[in-house]
Design a protein around this motif. Structure first.
Motif, PDB file in Angstrom:
ATOM      1  N   PRO A  42       0.816  -1.214   0.000  1.00 42.90           N
ATOM      2  CA  PRO A  42       0.000   0.000   0.000  1.00 42.90           C
ATOM      3  C   PRO A  42       0.849   1.263   0.000  1.00 42.90           C
ATOM      4  O   PRO A  42       1.987   1.263   0.472  1.00 42.90           O
ATOM      5  CB  PRO A  42      -0.781  -0.118   1.311  1.00 42.90           C
ATOM      6  N   LYS A  43       0.299   2.329  -0.526  1.00 44.23           N
ATOM      7  CA  LYS A  43       0.912   3.648  -0.421  1.00 44.23           C
ATOM      8  C   LYS A  43       0.473   4.327   0.864  1.00 44.23           C
ATOM      9  O   LYS A  43       1.224   5.111   1.463  1.00 44.23           O
ATOM     10  CB  LYS A  43       0.524   4.514  -1.625  1.00 44.23           C
ATOM     11  N   ALA A  44      -0.751   4.051   1.294  1.00 47.59           N
ATOM     12  CA  ALA A  44      -1.310   4.690   2.486  1.00 47.59           C
ATOM     13  C   ALA A  44      -2.173   3.692   3.235  1.00 47.59           C
ATOM     14  O   ALA A  44      -2.724   2.756   2.638  1.00 47.59           O
ATOM     15  CB  ALA A  44      -2.137   5.917   2.103  1.00 47.59           C
ATOM     16  N   ILE A  45      -2.272   3.883   4.545  1.00 51.33           N
ATOM     17  CA  ILE A  45      -3.140   3.041   5.359  1.00 51.33           C
ATOM     18  C   ILE A  45      -3.946   3.918   6.315  1.00 51.33           C
ATOM     19  O   ILE A  45      -3.543   5.026   6.653  1.00 51.33           O
ATOM     20  CB  ILE A  45      -2.364   1.977   6.163  1.00 51.33           C
ATOM     21  N   LYS A 228      -9.926  12.520  -0.350  1.00 48.87           N
ATOM     22  CA  LYS A 228     -10.048  13.497  -1.448  1.00 48.87           C
ATOM     23  C   LYS A 228      -8.867  13.372  -2.403  1.00 48.87           C
ATOM     24  O   LYS A 228      -9.036  13.300  -3.627  1.00 48.87           O
ATOM     25  CB  LYS A 228     -10.121  14.921  -0.891  1.00 48.87           C
ATOM     26  N   LEU A 229      -7.667  13.346  -1.854  1.00 47.29           N
ATOM     27  CA  LEU A 229      -6.476  13.252  -2.694  1.00 47.29           C
ATOM     28  C   LEU A 229      -6.406  11.911  -3.405  1.00 47.29           C
ATOM     29  O   LEU A 229      -6.049  11.834  -4.587  1.00 47.29           O
ATOM     30  CB  LEU A 229      -5.227  13.467  -1.836  1.00 47.29           C
ATOM     31  N   ALA A 230      -6.763  10.833  -2.691  1.00 50.73           N
ATOM     32  CA  ALA A 230      -6.726   9.496  -3.290  1.00 50.73           C
ATOM     33  C   ALA A 230      -7.690   9.389  -4.457  1.00 50.73           C
ATOM     34  O   ALA A 230      -7.392   8.752  -5.471  1.00 50.73           O
ATOM     35  CB  ALA A 230      -7.056   8.441  -2.232  1.00 50.73           C
ATOM     36  N   MET A 235      -6.745   6.270  -6.993  1.00 53.20           N
ATOM     37  CA  MET A 235      -6.242   5.166  -6.191  1.00 53.20           C
ATOM     38  C   MET A 235      -7.353   4.151  -5.929  1.00 53.20           C
ATOM     39  O   MET A 235      -8.539   4.438  -6.098  1.00 53.20           O
ATOM     40  CB  MET A 235      -5.672   5.684  -4.869  1.00 53.20           C
ATOM     41  N   SER A 236      -6.964   2.978  -5.493  1.00 58.79           N
ATOM     42  CA  SER A 236      -7.934   1.975  -5.063  1.00 58.79           C
ATOM     43  C   SER A 236      -7.814   1.807  -3.559  1.00 58.79           C
ATOM     44  O   SER A 236      -6.806   2.192  -2.940  1.00 58.79           O
ATOM     45  CB  SER A 236      -7.679   0.632  -5.752  1.00 58.79           C
ATOM     46  N   ILE A 237      -8.825   1.243  -2.956  1.00 58.37           N
ATOM     47  CA  ILE A 237      -8.831   1.044  -1.512  1.00 58.37           C
ATOM     48  C   ILE A 237      -9.374  -0.326  -1.182  1.00 58.37           C
ATOM     49  O   ILE A 237     -10.267  -0.833  -1.860  1.00 58.37           O
ATOM     50  CB  ILE A 237      -9.656   2.159  -0.814  1.00 58.37           C
ATOM     51  N   LYS A 238      -8.818  -0.919  -0.163  1.00 60.31           N
ATOM     52  CA  LYS A 238      -9.260  -2.239   0.276  1.00 60.31           C
ATOM     53  C   LYS A 238      -9.496  -2.212   1.779  1.00 60.31           C
ATOM     54  O   LYS A 238      -8.645  -1.736   2.546  1.00 60.31           O
ATOM     55  CB  LYS A 238      -8.204  -3.298  -0.051  1.00 60.31           C
ATOM     56  N   GLU A 265      -1.941   2.772  -5.340  1.00 59.56           N
ATOM     57  CA  GLU A 265      -1.864   3.634  -6.515  1.00 59.56           C
ATOM     58  C   GLU A 265      -2.067   2.825  -7.794  1.00 59.56           C
ATOM     59  O   GLU A 265      -1.325   2.968  -8.754  1.00 59.56           O
ATOM     60  CB  GLU A 265      -0.516   4.356  -6.538  1.00 59.56           C
ATOM     61  N   ASN A 266      -3.054   1.959  -7.779  1.00 60.90           N
ATOM     62  CA  ASN A 266      -3.248   1.072  -8.940  1.00 60.90           C
ATOM     63  C   ASN A 266      -4.703   0.670  -9.145  1.00 60.90           C
ATOM     64  O   ASN A 266      -5.001  -0.471  -9.421  1.00 60.90           O
ATOM     65  CB  ASN A 266      -2.407  -0.199  -8.772  1.00 60.90           C
ATOM     66  N   ARG A 267      -5.614   1.609  -9.018  1.00 60.30           N
ATOM     67  CA  ARG A 267      -7.028   1.295  -9.228  1.00 60.30           C
ATOM     68  C   ARG A 267      -7.220   0.787 -10.657  1.00 60.30           C
ATOM     69  O   ARG A 267      -6.665   1.347 -11.614  1.00 60.30           O
ATOM     70  CB  ARG A 267      -7.876   2.527  -8.973  1.00 60.30           C
TER      71      ARG A 267
END
Length: 449
Positions: A42-45, A228-230, A235-238, A265-267
């Motif tokens: 992940p880039k962010a959590i 907002k930025l994502a 971006m994708s989120i899980k 960073e791979n939606r």
């Protein structure tokens, strides 16, 4: 001239987590060892910040996936809410290090000075002195990463735009991890909390930051900025885990909700792809009204990744109720062809419903689920299977002899409890309520609507 050494001491060691180094190490190792959900880097959590006995397991579910990045991540941007001191905008510490029972962590003071030039950012040690929302993450970070510098930022009364601006400036590359600290609902009864947190999770998964407030998440301010930025970055989120204190170490009369989320960073679909795919979905249904056949999209000028095979489901809802849902858990057709085929099938061939009418089509809501590959979910017995299910996260496939069925993760919206979810899935598969499935697989999904 170098800044004089200034260490921010721990404020909640011994209360939120063990002060003793050995005990803290043991607790972290236990939590991280039982966190078995594997995800991409992940880039962010987003992870919770309560006492470890309550939220440590949920935080570990996402932190465990950073071990494989331990030599790559050298910089952590850590944002959390303020609980004790009112802050207008964002508050930075003047310290050079943050203390932990596992050792002191250096602060990236140069980067903090750079962002302090914004009018909504200030140095305010008072806000950091007793705040736990950042501190509780530091031992987890020390356990899963090698050497790193920390950028600790408290977010008070700030807009999503302000937070997004700072995150963009600090975003960095693969060396930088973004961590947002937030719990979910507070002090609701167990059933109400489960529903509230499920609803909040769906908002998070849809990047619907405008509808997330303090009742949904105490860290809503930093969370909204990240989402907002994502969204802007496609971006994708899980959702990695979703529980509450009633599931871990507390009573069920008043609980606090905890969620763990990973952002990538791979939606699969960016905004242009999504518009194209939904255009195909609508064309396939509209052609069904005219000719009775699905639309066959041209692939000549389509992006290559839309020609890759994916497992997909198309879901139709009318007035909030299911009106058709057809798809596959096997990736056997190019995405662009699969959505055309299953959109037509969901509208006209779902055996549970009559074919969609043109009048209904004017009001129908259409969503696309792109599934991850299903992985085996071994279990000793039905109780073990129920314990391993992650409400709001898992799609589930079960089988027994020739009986087989699946529920998408979205079904958790109407079937909140694991037992109810499994029983209804057994009924769908034709497995007797008194029988247990022989095999199970789980998967997750990206949603588009």
């Amino acid at each position: 001239m170098n800044q004089p050494l200034s260490i921010r001491p721990t404020a909640v060691a011994g209360s939120f987590y063990p002060k003793n180094t050995s005990q803290l190490n043991s607790m972290l190792e236990e939590y991280l060892s039982i966190a078995t959900v594997e995800i991409a880097a992940p880039k962010a959590i987003i992870a919770p910040h309560a006492g470890y006995i309550y939220s440590g397991q949920i935080a570990a579910s996402v932190y465990s996936n950073l071990v494989k990045l331990k030599t790559k991540i050298t910089r952590v941007v850590l944002l959390g809410p303020t609980h004790r001191v009112y802050v207008r905008g964002l508050a930075l510490p003047g310290n050079t290090h943050f203390a932990s029972p596992l050792g002191n962590v250096p602060v990236d003071t140069d980067s903090l000075k750079n962002i302090s030039t914004h009018p909504f950012v200030q140095f305010l040690d008072e806000a950091h002195e007793q705040e736990h929302s950042l501190e509780v993450h530091i031992p987890f970070l020390q356990k899963v990463l090698n050497n790193f510098v920390l950028l600790p930022v408290l977010v008070g009364d700030a807009t999503p735009e302000q937070v997004a601006t700072i995150l963009e400036e600090l975003w960095g590359g693969d060396e930088t991890l973004i961590v947002i600290s937030s719990d979910l609902s507070h002090y609701l009864d167990y059933e109400t909390a489960c529903k509230t947190d499920n609803d909040t999770t769906h908002l998070i998964e849809k990047f619907d930051y405008k509808n997330i407030g303090s009742k949904q998440a105490c860290g809503c301010m930093p969370m909204r900025g990240l989402l907002k930025l994502a969204q802007e970055k496609n971006m994708s989120i899980k959702t990695v885990d979703l529980r509450n204190s009633g599931d871990t170490a507390g009573t069920k009369d008043r609980v606090v909700g905890y969620g763990a989320y990973a952002l990538f960073e791979n939606r699969i679909l960016n905004k242009e792809d999504e518009a194209l795919i939904f255009n195909i979905i609508h064309k396939s249904i509209e052609q069904g009204f005219k000719t009775g056949k699905a639309f066959e999209p041209e692939t000549k000028d389509v992006s290559e990744h839309l020609k890759k095979n994916y497992a997909v489901f198309i879901t139709l809802k009318l007035n909030g109720q299911l009106r058709g849902c057809i798809g596959t858990t096997e990736a056997h057709a190019p995405l662009i062809d699969a959505v055309a085929h299953y959109a037509h099938a969901a509208a006209f061939s779902d055996p549970r419903f009559k074919p969609l009418t043109e009048e209904e089509y004017k009001h129908v809501e259409i969503s696309l689920s792109i599934l991850t590959p299903a992985s085996p979910l071994p279990f000793a017995d039905e109780q073990d299977l129920l314990a391993k299910l992650r409400p709001g996260v898992d799609g589930l496939i079960i089988s027994k002899n020739n009986a087989r069925a699946t529920f998408l993760p979205v079904v958790w919206e109407s079937l909140k409890e694991s037992g109810q979810f499994l029983n209804e899935l057994k009924r769908k598969a034709g497995i007797a309520a008194s029988d247990s499935p022989e095999k199970a697989w789980r998967y997750t999904a990206e949603y588009y609507n």
